[in-house]
Scaffold this active site. Structure first.
Site, PDB file in Angstrom:
ATOM      1  N   GLY A  69      34.560  41.371  36.948  1.00 34.27           N
ATOM      2  CA  GLY A  69      34.428  42.220  38.128  1.00 34.27           C
ATOM      3  C   GLY A  69      33.720  43.534  37.820  1.00 34.27           C
ATOM      4  N   SER A  70      34.045  44.127  36.671  1.00 32.18           N
ATOM      5  CA  SER A  70      33.457  45.431  36.335  1.00 32.18           C
ATOM      6  C   SER A  70      31.942  45.321  36.220  1.00 32.18           C
ATOM      7  CB  SER A  70      34.030  45.955  35.018  1.00 32.18           C
ATOM      8  OG  SER A  70      35.425  46.098  35.118  1.00 32.18           O
ATOM      9  N   ASN A 150      43.356  47.313  44.947  1.00 34.49           N
ATOM     10  CA  ASN A 150      44.128  46.701  43.868  1.00 34.49           C
ATOM     11  C   ASN A 150      45.491  47.332  43.655  1.00 34.49           C
ATOM     12  OD1 ASN A 150      42.090  48.697  43.092  1.00 34.49           O
ATOM     13  ND2 ASN A 150      43.002  48.590  41.072  1.00 34.49           N
ATOM     14  N   GLN A 178      40.090  41.622  44.431  1.00 35.05           N
ATOM     15  CA  GLN A 178      41.486  41.333  44.801  1.00 35.05           C
ATOM     16  C   GLN A 178      41.586  40.365  45.975  1.00 35.05           C
ATOM     17  OE1 GLN A 178      44.401  42.282  43.343  1.00 35.05           O
ATOM     18  NE2 GLN A 178      43.375  43.411  41.735  1.00 35.05           N
ATOM     19  N   SER A 198      36.137  38.266  40.255  1.00 36.43           N
ATOM     20  CA  SER A 198      36.510  38.107  38.856  1.00 36.43           C
ATOM     21  C   SER A 198      37.473  36.939  38.687  1.00 36.43           C
ATOM     22  CB  SER A 198      37.170  39.405  38.382  1.00 36.43           C
ATOM     23  OG  SER A 198      37.688  39.231  37.088  1.00 36.43           O
ATOM     24  N   GLY A 199      37.184  36.062  37.713  1.00 38.70           N
ATOM     25  CA  GLY A 199      37.970  34.844  37.511  1.00 38.70           C
ATOM     26  C   GLY A 199      39.445  35.069  37.243  1.00 38.70           C
ATOM     27  N   HIS A 200      39.758  36.096  36.426  1.00 40.45           N
ATOM     28  CA  HIS A 200      41.163  36.216  36.006  1.00 40.45           C
ATOM     29  C   HIS A 200      42.085  36.766  37.083  1.00 40.45           C
ATOM     30  CE1 HIS A 200      41.748  40.624  34.886  1.00 40.45           C
ATOM     31  NE2 HIS A 200      40.439  40.605  35.047  1.00 40.45           N
ATOM     32  N   THR A 236      23.484  33.689  26.644  1.00 43.14           N
ATOM     33  CA  THR A 236      23.888  32.290  26.841  1.00 43.14           C
ATOM     34  C   THR A 236      25.145  32.251  27.703  1.00 43.14           C
ATOM     35  OG1 THR A 236      22.944  31.775  24.701  1.00 43.14           O
ATOM     36  CG2 THR A 236      24.478  30.152  25.629  1.00 43.14           C
ATOM     37  N   CYS A 323      44.561  50.291  34.432  1.00 42.67           N
ATOM     38  CA  CYS A 323      43.501  51.082  33.822  1.00 42.67           C
ATOM     39  C   CYS A 323      43.915  52.536  33.646  1.00 42.67           C
ATOM     40  CB  CYS A 323      42.247  51.027  34.676  1.00 42.67           C
ATOM     41  SG  CYS A 323      42.018  49.461  35.470  1.00 42.67           S
TER      42      CYS A 323
HETATM   43  C1  LIG Z   1      40.416  43.901  38.232  1.00 37.14           C
HETATM   44  C2  LIG Z   1      39.490  44.574  39.140  1.00 37.14           C
HETATM   45  C3  LIG Z   1      38.171  44.870  38.753  1.00 37.14           C
HETATM   46  C4  LIG Z   1      37.672  44.612  37.361  1.00 37.14           C
HETATM   47  O1  LIG Z   1      37.536  43.241  37.088  1.00 37.14           O
HETATM   48  P1  LIG Z   1      37.409  42.772  35.554  1.00 37.14           P
HETATM   49  O2  LIG Z   1      37.080  41.311  35.656  1.00 37.14           O
HETATM   50  O3  LIG Z   1      38.744  43.013  34.924  1.00 37.14           O
HETATM   51  O4  LIG Z   1      36.312  43.551  34.943  1.00 37.14           O
HETATM   52  C5  LIG Z   1      37.330  45.459  39.679  1.00 37.14           C
HETATM   53  N1  LIG Z   1      37.757  45.741  40.919  1.00 37.14           N
HETATM   54  C6  LIG Z   1      38.998  45.470  41.331  1.00 37.14           C
HETATM   55  C7  LIG Z   1      39.397  45.785  42.729  1.00 37.14           C
HETATM   56  C8  LIG Z   1      39.912  44.886  40.466  1.00 37.14           C
HETATM   57  O5  LIG Z   1      41.145  44.636  40.868  1.00 37.14           O
END
Ligand SMILES: *Cc1c(COP(=O)(O)O)cnc(C)c1O
Length: 394
Positions: A69-70, A150, A178, A198-200, A236, A323
């Site tokens: 996401g970042s 978030n 989110q 973001s996948g996680h 890659t 964070c």
């Molecule tokens: C977690 C989060 C991110 C960052 O995502 P990462 O994959 O951890 O870099 C960015 N924006 C929001 C709103 C998030 O909750």
């Protein structure tokens, strides 16, 4: 252990783990290689792109894979700024409670001469569309607003904000990290030009994400190197991670309607239970929030001590965002919705998910009540408040 910190990260789903490990063992070729073993990996990569695009209503070629996401936030904002710069437009609109991946990128652009307007998110944690309309100037090149916050989980009126941007000819980026996989997101219906995910955050792996960019908008790359991702993101590709992310997203999308109902019922139970604690307050609008998000302030205590004692009881939760923990500053999100410093320090975020049960919710309510009462028992601030030496805020 009761895991109530799904906004920080989620456990990978079984299907995602299976996809990832089997690809690592079998289709581990380089998708840029021309022999069959490489081309198999390329097929896996393109299937993942098509699957992800389908879930959010995009076309496959509008999806670029990133490290999360970042990176997606950085790339979207810097690309839009570069496009604006070319046309002499150097004004960006955002909100005060964005993720730091957005806010810090905007600070960097400010140092380079861009002007940034941060919209007020008010007490309820919501942007008012008319205020966005009023903030747009002739030199505005980008509006970036998160889909759902978030920390406090509030869901923005994205479709309306997007409509305004489209009408005024301004690029609209949405940090939907989110939201994707949790609530319905459709880039076309929502009038979104760029979107980060973001996948996680939806039971996929860490270190992988994607950026949607509407066709016709020129993306600049952050990383120089090979011609991967149509030249927009060198390096890659993380094929197993990307395929596992796609698997997790498809799964989340299939179960979404049902999960939203079940999880928001548990959320509301949690909110009702915690509201019984005297001098407490829910942060963010009660209705327009993510199904799994609960965020409270409790007067007279420190969030950090609350977390440690909940950890002793086997509950994983958070105070502010992961964070910012470790710093003494209260959450910028809570300050943005007008919480006073003292109160913002005593905050608790519980983000529940698919695995949360009724029993978990009952146990969390009981535990938070006990811990808050215990901490207030020897808090000097609480003593002053109850003795009338200091006025209660909540
Ligand atoms: C977690 C989060 C991110 C960052 O995502 P990462 O994959 O951890 O870099 C960015 N924006 C929001 C709103 C998030 O909750």
């Amino acid at each position: 252990m009761i895991y109530a910190d799904n906004a920080a990260t989620t456990k990978m789903s079984r299907a995602a783990v299976r996809t990832m490990t089997s690809l690592m063992e079998e289709e581990w070729g380089n998708p840029s290689s021309l022999y069959a073993h490489g081309q198999k990996a390329k097929e896996v990569l393109e299937q993942a792109r098509a699957d992800i695009a389908a879930v959010i209503g995009a076309e496959p070629r509008e999806i670029t894979f990133t490290s999360g996401g970042s990176e997606a936030d950085n790339q979207a904002i810097l690309s839009a700024a570069a496009l604006g710069q070319k046309m002499g437009k150097r004004h960006i609109i955002s909100t005060a409670f964005e993720h730091h991946a957005v806010l810090h990128t905007l600070e960097k652009l400010q140092k380079e001469g861009f002007a940034v307007t941060l919209l007020d998110v008010h007490r309820d944690g919501l942007v008012v569309p008319e205020e966005l309309e009023a903030a747009i100037r002739d030199d505005t090149c980008l509006v970036t607003v998160m889909y759902a916050n978030n920390e406090i989980g509030t869901i923005q009126p994205i479709r309306k904000l997007g409509e305004i941007c489209r009408r005024r000819g301004v690029l609209f980026h949405v940090d939907a990290v989110q939201a994707v996989g949790h609530i319905p997101v459709n880039v076309k219906a929502d009038n979104i030009d760029m979107l980060s995910a973001s996948g996680h955050k939806f039971h996929g792996p860490k270190g992988v994400g994607f950026l949607y960019v509407k066709k016709g908008i020129r993306l600049s790359s952050l990383i120089e190197g090979g011609a991967q991702e149509r030249g927009k993101r060198a390096g890659t590709e993380n094929v197993p991670g990307i395929a596992a992310m796609a698997e997790a997203l498809k799964e989340a999308d299939c179960g979404m309607a049902e999960n939203m109902i079940r999880i928001s019922a548990l959320r509301d139970k949690l909110i009702r239970g915690l509201k019984e604690i005297p001098h407490s307050a829910l942060n963010g609008d009660e209705a327009r929030r993510l199904p799994g998000n609960v965020n409270f302030c409790f007067e007279g205590i420190e969030g950090e001590s609350l977390l440690l004692l909940l950890d002793d009881k086997g509950i994983c939760a958070s105070s502010g965002s992961a964070c910012t923990s470790g710093s003494l500053d209260p959450s910028h999100v809570l300050l943005a919705i007008g919480r006073m410093h003292d109160v913002a320090h005593g905050s608790l975020r519980l983000s529940i998910g698919e695995e949360t049960t009724e029993e978990d919710v009952a146990y969390i309510i009981q535990s938070v009540k006990e811990v808050v009462e215990y901490l207030r028992g020897f808090s000097p601030i609480w003593r002053d408040l109850t003795a009338g030496k200091k006025a209660f805020i909540l």
